[in-house]
Design a protein around this motif. Structure first.
Motif, mmCIF file in Angstrom:
data_model
loop_
_atom_site.group_PDB
_atom_site.id
_atom_site.type_symbol
_atom_site.label_atom_id
_atom_site.label_comp_id
_atom_site.label_asym_id
_atom_site.label_seq_id
_atom_site.Cartn_x
_atom_site.Cartn_y
_atom_site.Cartn_z
ATOM 1 N N SER A 131 -5.399 6.469 0.375
ATOM 2 C CA SER A 131 -4.436 5.782 0.772
ATOM 3 C C SER A 131 -5.015 4.404 -0.558
ATOM 4 C CB SER A 131 -4.480 5.118 1.386
ATOM 5 O OG SER A 131 -4.165 5.560 2.787
ATOM 6 N N VAL A 132 -4.267 3.735 -1.257
ATOM 7 C CA VAL A 132 -4.530 2.616 -2.027
ATOM 8 C C VAL A 132 -3.652 1.462 -1.393
ATOM 9 C CG1 VAL A 132 -4.538 2.468 -4.496
ATOM 10 C CG2 VAL A 132 -4.821 4.463 -3.646
ATOM 11 N N ILE A 139 -8.586 -4.901 -4.776
ATOM 12 C CA ILE A 139 -7.769 -3.211 -4.726
ATOM 13 C C ILE A 139 -8.332 -2.071 -3.720
ATOM 14 C CG2 ILE A 139 -7.457 -0.775 -5.721
ATOM 15 C CD1 ILE A 139 -7.147 -2.815 -8.917
ATOM 16 N N ASN A 140 -7.868 -2.066 -2.769
ATOM 17 C CA ASN A 140 -8.393 -1.310 -1.725
ATOM 18 C C ASN A 140 -8.877 0.343 -1.604
ATOM 19 O OD1 ASN A 140 -9.131 -3.597 0.221
ATOM 20 N ND2 ASN A 140 -7.852 -3.531 0.360
ATOM 21 N N LEU A 141 -9.125 1.634 -0.974
ATOM 22 C CA LEU A 141 -9.016 2.676 -1.734
ATOM 23 C C LEU A 141 -9.044 2.905 -0.084
ATOM 24 C CD1 LEU A 141 -10.037 3.237 -5.233
ATOM 25 C CD2 LEU A 141 -8.047 2.994 -4.261
ATOM 26 N N GLY A 191 0.653 -1.579 0.168
ATOM 27 C CA GLY A 191 0.039 0.431 -0.025
ATOM 28 C C GLY A 191 1.308 1.393 0.231
ATOM 29 N N SER A 248 0.499 6.268 -0.041
ATOM 30 C CA SER A 248 -0.473 6.817 0.491
ATOM 31 C C SER A 248 0.036 8.470 -0.257
ATOM 32 C CB SER A 248 -0.669 7.014 1.832
ATOM 33 O OG SER A 248 0.408 7.376 2.582
#
Length: 420
Positions: free
Chosen positions: A404-405, A379-381, A77, A79
């Motif tokens: 953040s990704v 995929i997390n945002l 991750g 950011s």
């Protein structure tokens, strides 16, 4: 394929990690700087909750959760942050983009899981200038700093039974912090101020222990309880110091008039102990709501420059409330019903007290988890709106927006072939 991808990502992460600037905050001046690691994007989107032992995401805050993994998981991750620095006299903007973590978790058996990873743990990045008048003389002061600590960790998680899991991480902390102060003293011409350079190297081990307990309520709901404990750790440090009388050219370059080098000052730096406990209720793959409390002992690191006397340290407290909702985890006709929606609220008393003012931090976070394949990779945002500090007593208030990704990629490793 994913194995090659993991190796490539690891190499890229390592290169970027040592080159990046992780902070743009004047509060990173104190101690070892800002503690930048707040968990994965999934956790940060729920105000930093580290309660849930997830089967497809690595929970880097509680090692007991490693035993819950079903697939081998890669988690990475980064950011980007935009901050408005506000004082009673005016305001300015700052921004930064960083890689935040890289970890791999592997389920060794039905009861046993392991994880290894690398995170930038703390960051220093500031430049502060001030001009005051004392006894009729103008006094100029300038402070700059850069660097931080990184952390490599390896951990194990074990299911004692169907409800209780325990785990432990061993962590190696290392890094360098470089600082500079320039002071023009009253009664001495500001044309020849005193400059102090410090280059400090830190290294040492620390540990993190965790436990999770889960049970059913009315055979329908899942109740989770989580606890972690990080004992106090000692980091060894070596400081090379240079003290000089300097002057400046018209272009702003420094010219050394006279100097002295002090090398190899050794000492120990203490990382304070930390304890967290949390609990929550939910329904697996559907929804969860929980709260967590974290307490950290008073920071004993002190200040980098002896002539700063307006700072104290107190115990740090953090309260977090958050959760997630997935409309229909296995929906075949609507992609957005499979999306996970996250939210959280966080309040933190950072433990830093300047000019008699406690520096507090509070934020609202939102997040989304978008599935990408049948093995629950996603995929997390995450988005975080927050405020730290105050404009009272001549201090700085930081209004920040973090985006953040994160990637959570899952695959089956160590599967025995049925046919050769």
């Amino acid at each position: 394929m994913i194995k090659r991808f993991i190796v490539s990502i690891c190499l890229l992460f390592s290169v970027v990690l040592f080159a990046q600037k992780n902070s743009a905050s004047p509060y990173s001046y104190y101690g070892i700087g800002d503690v930048t690691f707040k968990g994965t994007v999934e956790n940060r989107s729920m105000a930093g909750l580290g309660i849930i032992p997830d089967s497809v995401h690595i929970n880097l805050q509680n090692p007991a959760s490693y035993s819950s993994l079903v697939f081998t998981a890669l988690s990475i991750g980064g950011s980007t942050s935009s901050t408005t620095l506000k004082t009673s006299a005016g305001e300015d903007d700052a921004s930064r983009t960083t890689l935040d973590y890289l970890a791999v978790g592997v389920p060794v058996s039905d009861k046993f899981g392991v994880a290894v990873g690398l995170v930038p743990y703390s960051a220093v990045g500031y430049k502060v200038e001030s001009t005051t008048v004392e006894d009729g003389f103008e006094k100029f002061r300038q402070f700059e700093g850069d660097g931080g600590l990184n952390r490599v960790f390896a951990g194990v998680g074990y299911d004692v039974n169907s409800k209780l899991s325990i785990g432990a991480d061993v962590q190696y902390n290392f890094g360098n912090i470089e600082t500079k102060s320039i002071t023009g003293l009253p009664g001495i011409s500001l044309q020849y101020p005193t400059r102090e350079l410090n280059a400090a190297d830190y290294s040492g081990f620390s540990f993190n222990f965790g436990a999770t307990y889960q049970t059913k309520i009315k055979e329908k709901y899942d109740w989770y309880t989580s606890a972690t404990y990080t004992p106090q750790a000692n980091l060894s440090s070596t400081i090379d110091r240079n003290i000089a009388i300097v002057t400046f050219t018209n272009s702003g370059s420094e010219i050394i008039v006279d100097q002295i080098d002090i090398t190899g000052e050794d000492g120990d730096v203490k990382l304070p102990s930390k304890f967290s406990v949390g609990t929550g209720l939910g329904k697996k793959t559907r929804w969860f709501v929980g709260t967590e409390y974290t307490f950290q002992e008073s920071n004993e690191l002190g200040n980098r420059f002896d002539n700063v006397t307006n700072v104290e340290y107190e115990g740090s407290h953090k309260m977090a409330l958050g959760g997630y909702f997935t409309p229909q985890y296995r929906s075949y006709n609507s992609y957005f019903k499979r999306v996970t929606y996250r939210a959280g609220l966080r309040y933190e008393k950072t433990g830093l007290v300047i000019n008699g003012e406690s520096i507090n931090d509070y934020a609202l976070s939102l997040g989304f988890g978008f599935p990408v394949n049948y093995l629950s990779s996603n995929i997390n945002l995450g988005i975080e709106f927050g405020q730290r500090g105050t404009t009272s007593s001549g201090l700085v208030q930081e209004n920040y927006l973090n985006f953040s990704v994160g990637l959570s990629l899952n695959d089956r490793w160590f599967v025995k072939r049925r046919y050769n």
